[in-house]
Motif scaffolding. Sequence first.
Motif, PDB file in Angstrom:
ATOM      1  N   GLN A 116      45.310  34.383  40.845  1.00 26.04           N
ATOM      2  CA  GLN A 116      46.621  34.548  41.445  1.00 26.04           C
ATOM      3  C   GLN A 116      46.470  34.735  42.951  1.00 26.04           C
ATOM      4  O   GLN A 116      45.499  35.292  43.427  1.00 26.04           O
ATOM      5  CB  GLN A 116      47.310  35.785  40.855  1.00 26.04           C
ATOM      6  N   GLN A 117      47.461  34.264  43.688  1.00 25.19           N
ATOM      7  CA  GLN A 117      47.440  34.460  45.134  1.00 25.19           C
ATOM      8  C   GLN A 117      48.758  35.091  45.586  1.00 25.19           C
ATOM      9  O   GLN A 117      49.266  34.821  46.663  1.00 25.19           O
ATOM     10  CB  GLN A 117      47.223  33.113  45.837  1.00 25.19           C
ATOM     11  N   ASP A 118      49.309  35.958  44.747  1.00 24.95           N
ATOM     12  CA  ASP A 118      50.603  36.545  45.032  1.00 24.95           C
ATOM     13  C   ASP A 118      50.565  37.607  46.130  1.00 24.95           C
ATOM     14  O   ASP A 118      51.607  38.078  46.568  1.00 24.95           O
ATOM     15  CB  ASP A 118      51.214  37.130  43.761  1.00 24.95           C
ATOM     16  N   MET A 119      49.379  37.996  46.578  1.00 21.31           N
ATOM     17  CA  MET A 119      49.262  38.963  47.665  1.00 21.31           C
ATOM     18  C   MET A 119      48.742  38.299  48.941  1.00 21.31           C
ATOM     19  O   MET A 119      48.282  38.985  49.862  1.00 21.31           O
ATOM     20  CB  MET A 119      48.346  40.119  47.260  1.00 21.31           C
ATOM     21  N   ALA A 120      48.804  36.994  48.998  1.00 22.90           N
ATOM     22  CA  ALA A 120      48.250  36.260  50.138  1.00 22.90           C
ATOM     23  C   ALA A 120      48.850  36.752  51.448  1.00 22.90           C
ATOM     24  O   ALA A 120      50.067  36.879  51.587  1.00 22.90           O
ATOM     25  CB  ALA A 120      48.513  34.768  49.970  1.00 22.90           C
ATOM     26  N   GLY A 121      47.972  37.044  52.396  1.00 20.49           N
ATOM     27  CA  GLY A 121      48.401  37.448  53.725  1.00 20.49           C
ATOM     28  C   GLY A 121      48.733  38.910  53.880  1.00 20.49           C
ATOM     29  O   GLY A 121      48.949  39.388  55.003  1.00 20.49           O
ATOM     30  N   ARG A 122      48.770  39.635  52.801  1.00 18.92           N
ATOM     31  CA  ARG A 122      49.117  41.050  52.889  1.00 18.92           C
ATOM     32  C   ARG A 122      47.869  41.886  53.198  1.00 18.92           C
ATOM     33  O   ARG A 122      46.778  41.585  52.733  1.00 18.92           O
ATOM     34  CB  ARG A 122      49.766  41.532  51.592  1.00 18.92           C
ATOM     35  N   VAL A 123      48.073  42.920  53.970  1.00 15.37           N
ATOM     36  CA  VAL A 123      46.977  43.805  54.341  1.00 15.37           C
ATOM     37  C   VAL A 123      47.046  45.057  53.484  1.00 15.37           C
ATOM     38  O   VAL A 123      48.098  45.717  53.401  1.00 15.37           O
ATOM     39  CB  VAL A 123      47.035  44.172  55.833  1.00 15.37           C
ATOM     40  N   ALA A 124      45.935  45.372  52.845  1.00 14.24           N
ATOM     41  CA  ALA A 124      45.859  46.544  51.971  1.00 14.24           C
ATOM     42  C   ALA A 124      44.733  47.460  52.451  1.00 14.24           C
ATOM     43  O   ALA A 124      43.700  46.999  52.927  1.00 14.24           O
ATOM     44  CB  ALA A 124      45.595  46.119  50.531  1.00 14.24           C
ATOM     45  N   LEU A 125      44.959  48.746  52.312  1.00  9.19           N
ATOM     46  CA  LEU A 125      43.915  49.740  52.549  1.00  9.19           C
ATOM     47  C   LEU A 125      43.716  50.515  51.262  1.00  9.19           C
ATOM     48  O   LEU A 125      44.669  51.047  50.694  1.00  9.19           O
ATOM     49  CB  LEU A 125      44.323  50.694  53.676  1.00  9.19           C
ATOM     50  N   ILE A 126      42.468  50.561  50.798  1.00  9.08           N
ATOM     51  CA  ILE A 126      42.136  51.294  49.578  1.00  9.08           C
ATOM     52  C   ILE A 126      41.114  52.361  49.927  1.00  9.08           C
ATOM     53  O   ILE A 126      40.007  52.057  50.388  1.00  9.08           O
ATOM     54  CB  ILE A 126      41.585  50.349  48.491  1.00  9.08           C
ATOM     55  N   THR A 127      41.480  53.617  49.738  1.00 13.13           N
ATOM     56  CA  THR A 127      40.563  54.703  50.071  1.00 13.13           C
ATOM     57  C   THR A 127      39.613  54.953  48.903  1.00 13.13           C
ATOM     58  O   THR A 127      39.949  54.713  47.740  1.00 13.13           O
ATOM     59  CB  THR A 127      41.324  55.998  50.411  1.00 13.13           C
ATOM     60  N   GLY A 128      38.423  55.410  49.225  1.00 15.41           N
ATOM     61  CA  GLY A 128      37.429  55.646  48.192  1.00 15.41           C
ATOM     62  C   GLY A 128      37.053  54.391  47.441  1.00 15.41           C
ATOM     63  O   GLY A 128      36.845  54.410  46.227  1.00 15.41           O
ATOM     64  N   ALA A 129      36.939  53.286  48.169  1.00 17.14           N
ATOM     65  CA  ALA A 129      36.704  51.984  47.530  1.00 17.14           C
ATOM     66  C   ALA A 129      35.236  51.572  47.538  1.00 17.14           C
ATOM     67  O   ALA A 129      34.923  50.414  47.278  1.00 17.14           O
ATOM     68  CB  ALA A 129      37.548  50.906  48.217  1.00 17.14           C
ATOM     69  N   GLY A 130      34.351  52.521  47.797  1.00 16.09           N
ATOM     70  CA  GLY A 130      32.933  52.189  47.801  1.00 16.09           C
ATOM     71  C   GLY A 130      32.348  52.006  46.422  1.00 16.09           C
ATOM     72  O   GLY A 130      31.300  51.374  46.260  1.00 16.09           O
ATOM     73  N   ASN A 131      33.009  52.546  45.404  1.00 21.64           N
ATOM     74  CA  ASN A 131      32.541  52.368  44.035  1.00 21.64           C
ATOM     75  C   ASN A 131      33.681  52.665  43.070  1.00 21.64           C
ATOM     76  O   ASN A 131      34.793  52.989  43.479  1.00 21.64           O
ATOM     77  CB  ASN A 131      31.310  53.249  43.729  1.00 21.64           C
TER      78      ASN A 131
END
Length: 252
Positions: free
Chosen positions: A2-17
């Motif tokens: 799916q490409q329904d989030m194309a172009g959107r900027v997301a920040l995910i905290t604690g995403a190292g694992n």
Amino acid sequence: MQQDMAGRVALITGAGNGIGREAAVQMAARGAIVGVNDLKEEFVDATVEAIRSAGGTAFGVVQNMAHREGVQAAVRQAYEQRERLDILVNNAAWVRYQAVPDIAPETVDRMIDIGFKAIIWGIQAASEVMDSERGGAIVNVASTAALRSTLNSVVYSGIKAGVLGITRAAAAELGARRIRVNAVCPSAVPTEGTQRNRNAERDALRVSRTPLGRLGNVADIARGICFLASDEAGFITAQSLAVDGGVTFTNI
């Protein structure tokens, strides 16, 4: 994909694992430009590389979520990538389980700083830069412990219940700006961070009490996060989605 989030900027905290890493991978597969936050640079680099190797777009955000300044800096870094921020996933946490007599002040302080205060500061910072016309989506990672507690979890359960309260209140306040705020509530999920609290006997007991007959995994939870962040959930806000195989609201 799916490409329904194309172009959107997301920040995910604690995403190292763990859950955060899988959410970052899945969002990137859906076309998002993903800011990968963690305190440890090597974890950030590994997640970013995994996303880029799969053809996605990601950038590293090495900041400490235990401090308001670190949260603000992380949001600012994400926003500056494309002069926009569309999605924030408040996933970072530091967890210790202690019986009531053993609860230590330093444990409470650190768990609250990362698992409670950082969510407030993240919502505050993100809402300031999210466009009021496009709106945005904030997903807070809570836990089924907010709904149904277990032994040795006074601090953890209290924090996660507070996360649900923050979620509802922020949704009420930010709805006029088209910012949706929801929470996902995972049950026990095997990750690097939960390894110390797991053993074969305990896992077998959990499976026996779960209607779907298995433990959840990080992919299950990440799919719930992506759903709540997507346009598919465009009229959903102030909600808590239990991704738990049915264990919270059944008794088997």
